[in-house]
Design a protein around this motif. Structure first.
Motif, PDB file in Angstrom:
ATOM      1  N   CYS A  45       0.838  -1.202   0.000  1.00  0.00           N
ATOM      2  CA  CYS A  45       0.000   0.000   0.000  1.00  0.00           C
ATOM      3  C   CYS A  45       0.871   1.250   0.000  1.00  0.00           C
ATOM      4  O   CYS A  45       0.646   2.177  -0.788  1.00  0.00           O
ATOM      5  CB  CYS A  45      -0.931   0.007   1.213  1.00  0.00           C
ATOM      6  N   ALA A  46       1.878   1.265   0.869  1.00  0.00           N
ATOM      7  CA  ALA A  46       2.776   2.432   0.959  1.00  0.00           C
ATOM      8  C   ALA A  46       3.519   2.663  -0.355  1.00  0.00           C
ATOM      9  O   ALA A  46       3.681   3.808  -0.787  1.00  0.00           O
ATOM     10  CB  ALA A  46       3.765   2.240   2.101  1.00  0.00           C
ATOM     11  N   GLU A  47       3.945   1.589  -1.003  1.00  0.00           N
ATOM     12  CA  GLU A  47       4.650   1.718  -2.279  1.00  0.00           C
ATOM     13  C   GLU A  47       3.759   2.350  -3.341  1.00  0.00           C
ATOM     14  O   GLU A  47       4.198   3.230  -4.098  1.00  0.00           O
ATOM     15  CB  GLU A  47       5.131   0.355  -2.757  1.00  0.00           C
ATOM     16  N   LEU A  48       2.514   1.917  -3.409  1.00  0.00           N
ATOM     17  CA  LEU A  48       1.604   2.473  -4.411  1.00  0.00           C
ATOM     18  C   LEU A  48       1.241   3.922  -4.126  1.00  0.00           C
ATOM     19  O   LEU A  48       1.068   4.716  -5.058  1.00  0.00           O
ATOM     20  CB  LEU A  48       0.352   1.604  -4.523  1.00  0.00           C
ATOM     21  N   VAL A  49       1.129   4.280  -2.854  1.00  0.00           N
ATOM     22  CA  VAL A  49       0.878   5.683  -2.504  1.00  0.00           C
ATOM     23  C   VAL A  49       2.054   6.540  -2.975  1.00  0.00           C
ATOM     24  O   VAL A  49       1.860   7.581  -3.607  1.00  0.00           O
ATOM     25  CB  VAL A  49       0.649   5.859  -0.979  1.00  0.00           C
ATOM     26  N   ALA A  50       3.259   6.092  -2.692  1.00  0.00           N
ATOM     27  CA  ALA A  50       4.453   6.844  -3.106  1.00  0.00           C
ATOM     28  C   ALA A  50       4.514   6.984  -4.622  1.00  0.00           C
ATOM     29  O   ALA A  50       4.825   8.061  -5.152  1.00  0.00           O
ATOM     30  CB  ALA A  50       5.710   6.162  -2.591  1.00  0.00           C
ATOM     31  N   GLN A  51       4.202   5.917  -5.312  1.00  0.00           N
ATOM     32  CA  GLN A  51       4.203   5.958  -6.776  1.00  0.00           C
ATOM     33  C   GLN A  51       3.188   6.963  -7.294  1.00  0.00           C
ATOM     34  O   GLN A  51       3.479   7.756  -8.193  1.00  0.00           O
ATOM     35  CB  GLN A  51       3.890   4.572  -7.329  1.00  0.00           C
ATOM     36  N   GLU A  52       2.008   6.955  -6.728  1.00  0.00           N
ATOM     37  CA  GLU A  52       0.955   7.867  -7.172  1.00  0.00           C
ATOM     38  C   GLU A  52       1.323   9.320  -6.894  1.00  0.00           C
ATOM     39  O   GLU A  52       1.082  10.193  -7.728  1.00  0.00           O
ATOM     40  CB  GLU A  52      -0.369   7.510  -6.497  1.00  0.00           C
ATOM     41  N   PHE A  53       1.912   9.594  -5.718  1.00  0.00           N
ATOM     42  CA  PHE A  53       2.340  10.957  -5.415  1.00  0.00           C
ATOM     43  C   PHE A  53       3.460  11.392  -6.349  1.00  0.00           C
ATOM     44  O   PHE A  53       3.556  12.568  -6.699  1.00  0.00           O
ATOM     45  CB  PHE A  53       2.767  11.100  -3.952  1.00  0.00           C
ATOM     46  N   GLY A  54       4.297  10.457  -6.772  1.00  0.00           N
ATOM     47  CA  GLY A  54       5.366  10.790  -7.707  1.00  0.00           C
ATOM     48  C   GLY A  54       4.850  11.066  -9.112  1.00  0.00           C
ATOM     49  O   GLY A  54       5.330  11.970  -9.796  1.00  0.00           O
ATOM     50  N   GLU A  55       3.867  10.298  -9.550  1.00  0.00           N
ATOM     51  CA  GLU A  55       3.360  10.423 -10.915  1.00  0.00           C
ATOM     52  C   GLU A  55       2.241  11.448 -11.061  1.00  0.00           C
ATOM     53  O   GLU A  55       2.117  12.088 -12.101  1.00  0.00           O
ATOM     54  CB  GLU A  55       2.867   9.054 -11.393  1.00  0.00           C
ATOM     55  N   HIS A  56       1.398  11.574 -10.058  1.00  0.00           N
ATOM     56  CA  HIS A  56       0.224  12.459 -10.143  1.00  0.00           C
ATOM     57  C   HIS A  56       0.013  13.223  -8.837  1.00  0.00           C
ATOM     58  O   HIS A  56      -1.029  13.080  -8.186  1.00  0.00           O
ATOM     59  CB  HIS A  56      -1.033  11.649 -10.456  1.00  0.00           C
ATOM     60  N   PRO A  57       0.968  14.047  -8.443  1.00  0.00           N
ATOM     61  CA  PRO A  57       0.845  14.720  -7.134  1.00  0.00           C
ATOM     62  C   PRO A  57      -0.385  15.612  -7.027  1.00  0.00           C
ATOM     63  O   PRO A  57      -0.972  15.731  -5.950  1.00  0.00           O
ATOM     64  CB  PRO A  57       2.135  15.532  -7.027  1.00  0.00           C
ATOM     65  N   ASP A  58      -0.809  16.212  -8.119  1.00  0.00           N
ATOM     66  CA  ASP A  58      -1.964  17.102  -8.092  1.00  0.00           C
ATOM     67  C   ASP A  58      -3.242  16.346  -7.719  1.00  0.00           C
ATOM     68  O   ASP A  58      -4.058  16.846  -6.951  1.00  0.00           O
ATOM     69  CB  ASP A  58      -2.133  17.824  -9.428  1.00  0.00           C
ATOM     70  N   CYS A  59      -3.421  15.145  -8.226  1.00  0.00           N
ATOM     71  CA  CYS A  59      -4.601  14.331  -7.907  1.00  0.00           C
ATOM     72  C   CYS A  59      -4.452  13.614  -6.569  1.00  0.00           C
ATOM     73  O   CYS A  59      -5.435  13.426  -5.845  1.00  0.00           O
ATOM     74  CB  CYS A  59      -4.835  13.295  -8.996  1.00  0.00           C
ATOM     75  N   ALA A  60      -3.228  13.210  -6.255  1.00  0.00           N
ATOM     76  CA  ALA A  60      -2.982  12.419  -5.049  1.00  0.00           C
ATOM     77  C   ALA A  60      -3.302  13.198  -3.779  1.00  0.00           C
ATOM     78  O   ALA A  60      -3.798  12.620  -2.809  1.00  0.00           O
ATOM     79  CB  ALA A  60      -1.536  11.937  -5.030  1.00  0.00           C
ATOM     80  N   ILE A  61      -3.048  14.469  -3.776  1.00  0.00           N
ATOM     81  CA  ILE A  61      -3.300  15.279  -2.579  1.00  0.00           C
ATOM     82  C   ILE A  61      -4.782  15.251  -2.207  1.00  0.00           C
ATOM     83  O   ILE A  61      -5.134  15.017  -1.054  1.00  0.00           O
ATOM     84  CB  ILE A  61      -2.809  16.725  -2.780  1.00  0.00           C
TER      85      ILE A  61
END
Length: 77
Positions: free
Chosen positions: A45-61
């Motif tokens: 779960c933590a790995e996928l969160v980090a990946q998403e924040f890296g690739e799509h920080p605007d949506c991830a927030i």
């Protein structure tokens, strides 16, 4: 300890298939968290969160804000 558990729950909800637009109930949220942690594990779960924040920080927030609020409501003591 509760903060750590809430962090894992938030990460699991964040990477789950559950969407805010589904207007999930507290039970839907709890089910999604349990299913996602069982499927991916805490580290996954933590790995996928980090990946998403890296690739799509605007949506991830926005998704993480929603996840944190949803977890507080779904797991309120």
């Amino acid at each position: 300890m509760t903060v750590l558990i809430d962090d894992v729950r938030c990460e699991a909800l964040f990477v789950s298939d559950l969407q805010r637009s589904h207007e999930p109930t507290p039970q839907n949220i709890r089910d999604a968290v349990h299913t996602t942690v069982n499927r991916l594990g805490e580290a996954g779960c933590a790995e996928l969160v980090a990946q998403e924040f890296g690739e799509h920080p605007d949506c991830a927030i926005g998704r993480m804000r929603w996840a944190r609020t949803a977890i507080r409501l779904a797991f309120a003591a």
